[in-house]
Design an enzyme around this catalytic site. Sequence first.
Site, PDB file in Angstrom:
ATOM      1  N   LYS A 173       0.871  -1.179   0.000  1.00 54.07           N
ATOM      2  CA  LYS A 173       0.000   0.000   0.000  1.00 54.07           C
ATOM      3  C   LYS A 173       0.904   1.224   0.000  1.00 54.07           C
ATOM      4  O   LYS A 173       1.330   1.698   1.042  1.00 54.07           O
ATOM      5  CB  LYS A 173      -0.901  -0.008   1.236  1.00 54.07           C
ATOM      6  CG  LYS A 173      -2.241   0.753   1.065  1.00 54.07           C
ATOM      7  CD  LYS A 173      -2.116   2.223   0.795  1.00 54.07           C
ATOM      8  CE  LYS A 173      -1.691   3.022   2.011  1.00 54.07           C
ATOM      9  NZ  LYS A 173      -1.634   4.517   1.665  1.00 54.07           N
ATOM     10  N   GLU A 176      -0.540   7.486  -1.502  1.00 60.50           N
ATOM     11  CA  GLU A 176      -1.426   7.938  -2.567  1.00 60.50           C
ATOM     12  C   GLU A 176      -0.953   9.250  -3.182  1.00 60.50           C
ATOM     13  O   GLU A 176      -1.506   9.710  -4.196  1.00 60.50           O
ATOM     14  CB  GLU A 176      -2.857   8.081  -2.051  1.00 60.50           C
ATOM     15  CG  GLU A 176      -3.083   9.095  -0.954  1.00 60.50           C
ATOM     16  CD  GLU A 176      -2.846   8.551   0.446  1.00 60.50           C
ATOM     17  OE1 GLU A 176      -3.439   9.107   1.388  1.00 60.50           O
ATOM     18  OE2 GLU A 176      -2.066   7.579   0.610  1.00 60.50           O
ATOM     19  N   ARG A 177       0.081   9.877  -2.593  1.00 59.83           N
ATOM     20  CA  ARG A 177       0.583  11.143  -3.141  1.00 59.83           C
ATOM     21  C   ARG A 177       1.463  10.950  -4.363  1.00 59.83           C
ATOM     22  O   ARG A 177       1.516  11.806  -5.237  1.00 59.83           O
ATOM     23  CB  ARG A 177       1.359  11.907  -2.064  1.00 59.83           C
ATOM     24  CG  ARG A 177       0.502  12.303  -0.874  1.00 59.83           C
ATOM     25  CD  ARG A 177       1.346  12.939   0.206  1.00 59.83           C
ATOM     26  NE  ARG A 177       0.588  13.153   1.433  1.00 59.83           N
ATOM     27  CZ  ARG A 177       1.109  13.570   2.576  1.00 59.83           C
ATOM     28  NH1 ARG A 177       2.398  13.827   2.654  1.00 59.83           N
ATOM     29  NH2 ARG A 177       0.355  13.740   3.642  1.00 59.83           N
ATOM     30  N   SER A 226       5.082   8.861   9.801  1.00 57.63           N
ATOM     31  CA  SER A 226       5.172   9.693  10.995  1.00 57.63           C
ATOM     32  C   SER A 226       5.052   8.840  12.255  1.00 57.63           C
ATOM     33  O   SER A 226       4.491   7.741  12.227  1.00 57.63           O
ATOM     34  CB  SER A 226       4.068  10.749  10.990  1.00 57.63           C
ATOM     35  OG  SER A 226       2.802  10.146  11.168  1.00 57.63           O
ATOM     36  N   CYS A 281      13.769  11.191   6.441  1.00 57.12           N
ATOM     37  CA  CYS A 281      13.783  10.832   7.861  1.00 57.12           C
ATOM     38  C   CYS A 281      15.197  10.832   8.419  1.00 57.12           C
ATOM     39  O   CYS A 281      15.393  10.820   9.632  1.00 57.12           O
ATOM     40  CB  CYS A 281      13.122   9.482   8.083  1.00 57.12           C
ATOM     41  SG  CYS A 281      14.027   8.084   7.378  1.00 57.12           S
ATOM     42  N   GLU A 384       9.367  17.465  14.275  1.00 57.55           N
ATOM     43  CA  GLU A 384       9.955  17.141  12.979  1.00 57.55           C
ATOM     44  C   GLU A 384       9.310  18.052  11.929  1.00 57.55           C
ATOM     45  O   GLU A 384       8.127  17.908  11.618  1.00 57.55           O
ATOM     46  CB  GLU A 384       9.731  15.670  12.616  1.00 57.55           C
ATOM     47  CG  GLU A 384      10.377  15.291  11.285  1.00 57.55           C
ATOM     48  CD  GLU A 384      10.163  13.834  10.907  1.00 57.55           C
ATOM     49  OE1 GLU A 384      11.070  13.251  10.296  1.00 57.55           O
ATOM     50  OE2 GLU A 384       9.085  13.292  11.210  1.00 57.55           O
TER      51      GLU A 384
END
Length: 499
Positions: A173, A176-177, A226, A281, A384
């Site tokens: 999965k 979706e961006r 996140s 990250c 962050e």
Amino acid sequence: MREIGHWIDGKVVAGTSGRTADVFNPATGEVQAKVALASKAELDAAIASAAKAQVAWGNTNPQRRARVMMALVGLLNRDMDKLAEMLSSEHGKTFPDAKGDIQRGLEVIEYCIGAPQMLKGEFTDSAGPGIDMYSMRQPLGVVAGITPFNFPAMIPLWKMGPALASGNAMILKPSERDPSVPMMIAELCKEAGLPDGVLQVVNGDKESVDGILDSEIIQAVGFVGSTPIAQYIYERAAEQGKRAQCFGGAKNHMIIMPDADMDQAADALVGAGFGAAGERCMAISVAVPVGEGTAEALRERLVPKIEALKVGPYTAGNDVDYGPVVTAAAKENILRLVETGVAQGAELVVDGRGFNLQGYEDGFFVGAHLFDHVTPDMDIYKTEIFGPVLSMVRANDYEEALGLAMDHEYGNGTAIFTRDGDTARDFASRINIGMVGINVPIPVPLAYHTFGGWKKSGFGDLNQHGPDGFRFYTRTKTVTSRWPSGIRTGGEFNFKAMD
């Protein structure tokens, strides 16, 4: 308008839920595609089909599975530029950075060619009278990967490589961006010889995530994103009895000692802090110079380098330093945090708030920012930011600098720049952070070591890729075997009394 569906059973299929999400061109702000968001019924059908396909794949000789990985490496190299261009167009990365994204994923697939060696069990001869013991590493069955927008090639490849090489089927999965590159990689997997159904790419949102977590068929979940979502997925997966490795946010500190090469440290900070617009990250977002003299020398070198950064779309050439952030919402959040830093008293030395790129006024570009005199109570230190914002936190001595990194809730990566081996050794030994660089600003391990953070940067007992990748996607079965004696010498016809 381009429509992006799902990759199911070896082919692209259209979504049937009626729900879609916009895929933007971050450089222009325009919608360039619509991606289907799967319903629970679509997801369940993909999972059921994967479970059927996994049986034969799991029984395939590990060496034959490794040959698929070998073929995939060749195809990824063949289509590198094609993949990178699509990645840049949906994410906004510069073209060289997009190729690096693919390359670091490809290196994990290269490592997975060694799956037969990694999957070997153990054997003990004569553990008891006529007894042998051996262990086998076997696939879990169907596993899932939930991957982020910031590395749309690397992280899916990190997940699927060891999972598929170990004999599992995978439900991927992706974000979706920027979903197109994972779909393209799935097509390459088929070309490499992966049987239909073994890799299913299901595009979706939270509904799909929850469907994965609640599925009784899926045995393990890998996630990168996140920290709040990582913790949510880890807890919900654990409740369902699944294995989970969930990697969250970061606030990576780089300590600069007085004896460090200041030019080298400044160059490292600019690349590590502003590359990929800070959407990594493992980006360095906090510089900790030790001593006022070090701070002033570092600041003097940083300012002109940051002010000279070239920001633009990937189409502007390979000398662009970084591109836009991924969405308008991301841009708004970064600028909101910058305003918070100013309001809370940090000195904004390089102010990128007014940045505007001619011809791309609607794009999601954010100018470079440098804060000085940041303190640990400020939001820009605790949060962050995930953007082109570097904070300087001045420390009086080494112990104070070390404490800053150790006391922060995140523990993904860190670095120290020094010429002193004793200091570097002490730092590496004592720091409570998962990945450490010594005069290396972004200490991302190579594919044959493992990648993972500590504290609130990582949830789960096993890391990504390297040996841990194979451990996570397999379970160990131990067999104790004893064969009756006497068969080789023939049967006995008299009744033997008990001893």
